[in-house]
Scaffold this motif. Structure first.
Motif, PDB file in Angstrom:
ATOM      1  N   LEU A 220       0.807  -1.227   0.000  1.00 43.91           N
ATOM      2  CA  LEU A 220       0.000   0.000   0.000  1.00 43.91           C
ATOM      3  C   LEU A 220       0.839   1.276   0.000  1.00 43.91           C
ATOM      4  N   LEU A 221       2.053   1.198   0.529  1.00 43.79           N
ATOM      5  CA  LEU A 221       2.915   2.383   0.564  1.00 43.79           C
ATOM      6  C   LEU A 221       4.072   2.291  -0.430  1.00 43.79           C
ATOM      7  N   GLY A 222       4.253   1.145  -1.037  1.00 44.15           N
ATOM      8  CA  GLY A 222       5.285   0.998  -2.060  1.00 44.15           C
ATOM      9  C   GLY A 222       6.706   0.998  -1.535  1.00 44.15           C
ATOM     10  N   GLU A 223       6.889   0.737  -0.247  1.00 48.57           N
ATOM     11  CA  GLU A 223       8.230   0.722   0.330  1.00 48.57           C
ATOM     12  C   GLU A 223       8.874  -0.648   0.084  1.00 48.57           C
ATOM     13  N   THR A 224      10.161  -0.665  -0.140  1.00 47.17           N
ATOM     14  CA  THR A 224      10.874  -1.931  -0.346  1.00 47.17           C
ATOM     15  C   THR A 224      11.652  -2.357   0.892  1.00 47.17           C
ATOM     16  N   ASP A 225      11.926  -1.427   1.787  1.00 46.31           N
ATOM     17  CA  ASP A 225      12.661  -1.740   3.012  1.00 46.31           C
ATOM     18  C   ASP A 225      11.649  -2.005   4.120  1.00 46.31           C
ATOM     19  N   VAL A 226      11.297  -3.279   4.304  1.00 42.80           N
ATOM     20  CA  VAL A 226      10.289  -3.647   5.297  1.00 42.80           C
ATOM     21  C   VAL A 226      10.973  -4.367   6.449  1.00 42.80           C
ATOM     22  N   PRO A 227      10.324  -4.444   7.610  1.00 41.77           N
ATOM     23  CA  PRO A 227      10.936  -5.107   8.768  1.00 41.77           C
ATOM     24  C   PRO A 227      11.332  -6.549   8.465  1.00 41.77           C
ATOM     25  N   SER A 228      12.511  -6.933   8.923  1.00 42.35           N
ATOM     26  CA  SER A 228      13.001  -8.302   8.726  1.00 42.35           C
ATOM     27  C   SER A 228      12.209  -9.281   9.583  1.00 42.35           C
ATOM     28  N   ILE A 229      12.224 -10.538   9.180  1.00 44.25           N
ATOM     29  CA  ILE A 229      11.560 -11.596   9.934  1.00 44.25           C
ATOM     30  C   ILE A 229      12.338 -11.868  11.220  1.00 44.25           C
ATOM     31  N   VAL A 230      11.630 -11.878  12.334  1.00 41.28           N
ATOM     32  CA  VAL A 230      12.252 -12.195  13.619  1.00 41.28           C
ATOM     33  C   VAL A 230      12.455 -13.711  13.699  1.00 41.28           C
ATOM     34  N   PRO A 231      13.666 -14.182  14.006  1.00 39.41           N
ATOM     35  CA  PRO A 231      13.898 -15.634  14.098  1.00 39.41           C
ATOM     36  C   PRO A 231      12.964 -16.287  15.105  1.00 39.41           C
ATOM     37  N   LEU A 232      12.627 -17.530  14.846  1.00 38.18           N
ATOM     38  CA  LEU A 232      11.688 -18.253  15.695  1.00 38.18           C
ATOM     39  C   LEU A 232      12.146 -18.275  17.148  1.00 38.18           C
ATOM     40  N   ALA A 233      13.446 -18.443  17.378  1.00 32.45           N
ATOM     41  CA  ALA A 233      13.963 -18.533  18.744  1.00 32.45           C
ATOM     42  C   ALA A 233      13.815 -17.226  19.515  1.00 32.45           C
ATOM     43  N   ASN A 234      13.653 -16.120  18.792  1.00 31.07           N
ATOM     44  CA  ASN A 234      13.553 -14.812  19.447  1.00 31.07           C
ATOM     45  C   ASN A 234      12.120 -14.326  19.610  1.00 31.07           C
ATOM     46  N   ARG A 235      11.154 -15.145  19.217  1.00 37.25           N
ATOM     47  CA  ARG A 235       9.756 -14.728  19.326  1.00 37.25           C
ATOM     48  C   ARG A 235       9.199 -15.098  20.698  1.00 37.25           C
ATOM     49  N   ALA A 236       8.226 -14.326  21.144  1.00 32.12           N
ATOM     50  CA  ALA A 236       7.580 -14.573  22.436  1.00 32.12           C
ATOM     51  C   ALA A 236       6.074 -14.650  22.215  1.00 32.12           C
ATOM     52  N   PRO A 237       5.542 -15.847  21.890  1.00 36.30           N
ATOM     53  CA  PRO A 237       4.094 -15.983  21.671  1.00 36.30           C
ATOM     54  C   PRO A 237       3.317 -15.613  22.928  1.00 36.30           C
ATOM     55  N   ALA A 238       2.065 -15.246  22.729  1.00 30.92           N
ATOM     56  CA  ALA A 238       1.202 -14.945  23.873  1.00 30.92           C
ATOM     57  C   ALA A 238       1.123 -16.162  24.784  1.00 30.92           C
ATOM     58  N   PRO A 239       1.324 -16.007  26.089  1.00 30.02           N
ATOM     59  CA  PRO A 239       1.349 -17.159  26.997  1.00 30.02           C
ATOM     60  C   PRO A 239      -0.050 -17.703  27.286  1.00 30.02           C
TER      61      PRO A 239
END
Length: 701
Positions: free
Chosen positions: A674-693
């Protein structure tokens, strides 16, 4: 295979831009009844994940070796890199989007033995089209008629009139090494290799058997588009062929044959609009004339045939006549403009800030489109988002959200002026996409059951493939939450779209919600931390009794069902129900892949063994698998769903299917599409994610 052991066959599989087809390709080789072979898969610096697939197969089967190149060098040099690694007695080449038929290697091995180790064994192939059609090679009858015994090309020239390809032959490696054969760079690299090997071989044998299914990609959808300047490589490659023939006086008798064959190939390329853009056709034609002038044999005259006339036009640089004939043929095939002009007429300019949203057949305000809509309102408030809903589901639209009713005059104005279309469905078939409009297909789940063009394989299934492809051709972007899904989307929807491996926006809440958010949702549903909440969300219509499920899990257990299954849960979002639940009980439903993001226990209740799926989820489960209601109740009573063994399965499942879901998918989509930007946030590695408990498991340690 033991170190130093020489296999019977070495099979070189070059890979670039072929991940959608690589697994079927490798499976067709590894499933052969003849097993004495090695596979050298060469990753031509592919960014689409082919190298990762090769590594996966190499780890699982010692016959597979993965070779990763540091830079993209093209198909010919990639084959050369694989050829250098070959140890087998015979070498075969297989493109990563083609497959071998069962029993092929055994048949080739037998033919080699019977022919006493010829230099080349040539076999048959069939073209397999995206819509399921299978068409044999035009000269397949030559195998039965002229393929007996062992011969040279001079003795049986018919076998040099087949398509100039390398993957329909097995080559004795000592023969290749002795003559130093190698592939050239550039497009159409098969031509120099084919003529040099076939004209050099002293002993050629054939196998009257279809070995290869040669995949024909859907040119109409611009998939694997081959247009561009690399089509001009055909002149360089056939320059090499002619130079080879003229370098050896013993090959002088081949000069006219090769000249005619090269002109026929060039004319065939010229006729294909997906290869030569109409604006470039004149330039290509004149380059073809220059080529013909370079290599025309002395005393050459054209045959008095339609093919000979086309050669004559090239030789005499008569583009005016060629273009007139081409235009006449096209006008004969053109449809009447009266059928389409009414639909194509649109008034007014596109609104660059107008976005049309839709979900689930205009019946819901939900799923990935809703998450994108809400994120756009947050970070791009200048965009005006308008939902499309049918007249019977107006109550799903929250207060304050702008909408239009499907098929109303307001809807017609919206779709004629909106620049962006965001949906998890295909828009109606009568929608005419205007130039400048951008369609994002968000999908609504990870595919487990067959979809798209694969549905044609189901017994009794009526699928209008042409209609489906007209709808899919409107996609500019397709959203994916893992590479497994990307492979299937690209294989079953053969069109040209950009795959956005960003994750599913609807799952962002599963990664960003806090324990307080979870407790608030549970409180609204009437649960506290002491309740073990089970989300029962099967796709199968055969439902289990909710009370029995709760009783099996214990006195404090409660059972939720997903929206639409029960009146009391019609309002909460499915994401909220997943956040509220401590355990999921499902079957082949795609909700399993979403819920796995929470890293909470999952039980699969799989009673139907005849479901047509892309993989056996029971062999790669996200937790515990129960084959009957009794097994399910036992699993709930024993607590086995929360065991370390179940957690191990869940971790492996998450690694594969929750690859891109990190809580920022919606932001990536808004910024890129929608904004045409090419520099988007990188994927956070699985080990660094904190799912809702889980509130229950936090409460109970």
């Amino acid at each position: 295979m033991a170190l130093g052991t020489v296999p019977r066959f070495s099979i070189v599989v070059p890979c670039h831009g072929s991940r959608a087809w690589l697994r079927p390709c490798l499976d067709s080789v590894l499933g052969q009844s003849f097993t004495d072979f090695e596979v050298i898969g060469v990753d031509d610096a592919d960014h689409d994940g082919s190298g990762r697939i090769l590594d996966e197969y190499a780890a699982a089967d010692p016959r597979v070796r993965a070779l990763h190149l540091d830079e993209n060098i093209g198909l010919g040099p990639t084959r050369n890199a694989g050829l250098k690694e070959c140890r087998g007695e015979y070498v075969l080449f297989l493109d990563a989007d083609d497959v071998w038929l069962p029993g092929s290697l055994e048949a080739i091995a037998t033919r080699i033995d019977n022919a006493r180790q010829p230099d080349i064994v040539m076999f048959d192939y069939e073209r397999i089209f995206w819509d399921g059609r299978v068409i044999g090679s035009q000269r397949h009858d030559a195998f039965a008629r002229e393929g007996a015994g062992v011969f040279t090309a001079a003795e049986r020239p018919i076998f040099l009139t087949f398509l100039e390809v390398v993957w329909n032959k097995a080559y004795r490696r000592a023969f290749l090494t002795r003559h130093g054969f190698a592939f050239t760079s550039g497009f159409y690299e098969d031509a120099p290799w084919t003529y040099s090997t076939m004209l050099t071989a002293e002993r050629i044998a054939t196998l009257d058997r279809v070995v290869v299914h040669y995949r024909q990609h859907r040119a109409g959808g611009n998939i694997h588009a081959t247009s561009g300047r690399r089509q001009w490589d055909i002149f360089d490659q056939y320059d090499r062929v002619h130079a080879f023939v003229q370098s050896d006086p013993e090959l002088a008798g081949w000069r006219r044959f090769v000249f005619d064959r090269s002109l026929d190939h060039i004319i065939a390329v010229l006729a294909k609009p997906e290869r030569i853009d109409p604006d470039d056709r004149a330039e290509f034609f004149h380059a073809a004339h220059a080529f013909a002038k370079r290599w025309k044999p002395e005393g050459y005259t054209s045959d008095r045939t339609a093919r000979g006339f086309k050669r004559w036009l090239l030789i005499h640089d008569d583009y005016a006549t060629y273009s007139t004939l081409k235009l006449s043929a096209r006008m004969l095939q053109a449809p009447s403009p009266r059928k389409t002009v009414g639909k194509l007429l649109r008034r007014g300019k596109l609104d660059p800030n107008l976005v049309a949203y839709a979900a689930c057949g205009f019946q819901q305000y939900a799923c990935n489109p809703r998450a994108i809509f809400e994120k756009a309102a947050e970070i791009a408030p200048h965009l005006r988002g308008v939902w499309v809903v049918d007249n019977e589901h107006l109550d799903v639209i929250p207060e304050g959200v702008e909408y239009v009713v499907a098929d109303s005059p307001a809807y017609e104005r919206l779709v004629s002026r909106a620049t962006y279309f965001v949906s998890n469905m295909n828009w109606p078939k009568d929608l005419q996409k205007r130039e400048g409009q951008i369609h994002l297909q968000t999908q609504h789940g990870t595919p487990l059951k067959t979809i798209g063009t694969d549905l044609r394989k189901q017994a009794g299934q009526e699928l209008d493939l042409e209609e489906l492809m007209r709808e899919v051709d409107r996609w500019d972007f397709n959203l994916s939450s893992n590479r497994y899904s990307s492979e299937i989307w690209e294989r079953t929807y053969p069109a040209y779209f950009e795959e956005l491996e960003y994750g599913y926006p609807r799952n962002d809440r599963l990664l960003t919600a806090s324990l307080e958010d979870v407790r608030a949702i549970r409180a609204r549903l009437g649960y506290d931390d002491s309740h073990l909440v089970i989300l029962y969300a099967p796709e199968d219509e055969a439902r289990l009794d909710r009370d029995k499920l709760a009783q099996a899990a214990g006195g404090q257990a409660r059972v939720l069902v997903r929206p639409g299954d029960s009146p009391e849960t019609r309002q909460p979002r499915i994401e909220d129900l997943m956040l509220a639940a401590d355990v999921l009980v499902s079957d082949h439903s795609s909700i399993t892949f979403d819920y796995a993001n929470l890293d909470r226990p999952i039980i699969l209740h799989l009673q139907d063994k005849a479901v047509d799926t892309y993989f056996d989820v029971a062999e790669f489960p996200p937790g515990v698998v129960a084959g009957s209601a009794g097994e399910l109740f036992t699993t709930l009573r024993s607590g086995a769903f929360a065991s370390p063994e179940a957690a191990k399965h869940r971790h492996l499942f998450r690694e594969r299917f929750c690859e891109f879901d990190d809580g920022r998918a919606a932001e990536r989509v808004v910024r890129r599409v929608l904004l045409g930007e090419t520099d988007v946030p990188s994927i956070v590695p699985l080990a660094n994610r904190a799912p809702a408990p889980s509130a229950y498991f936090v409460h109970n340690g």
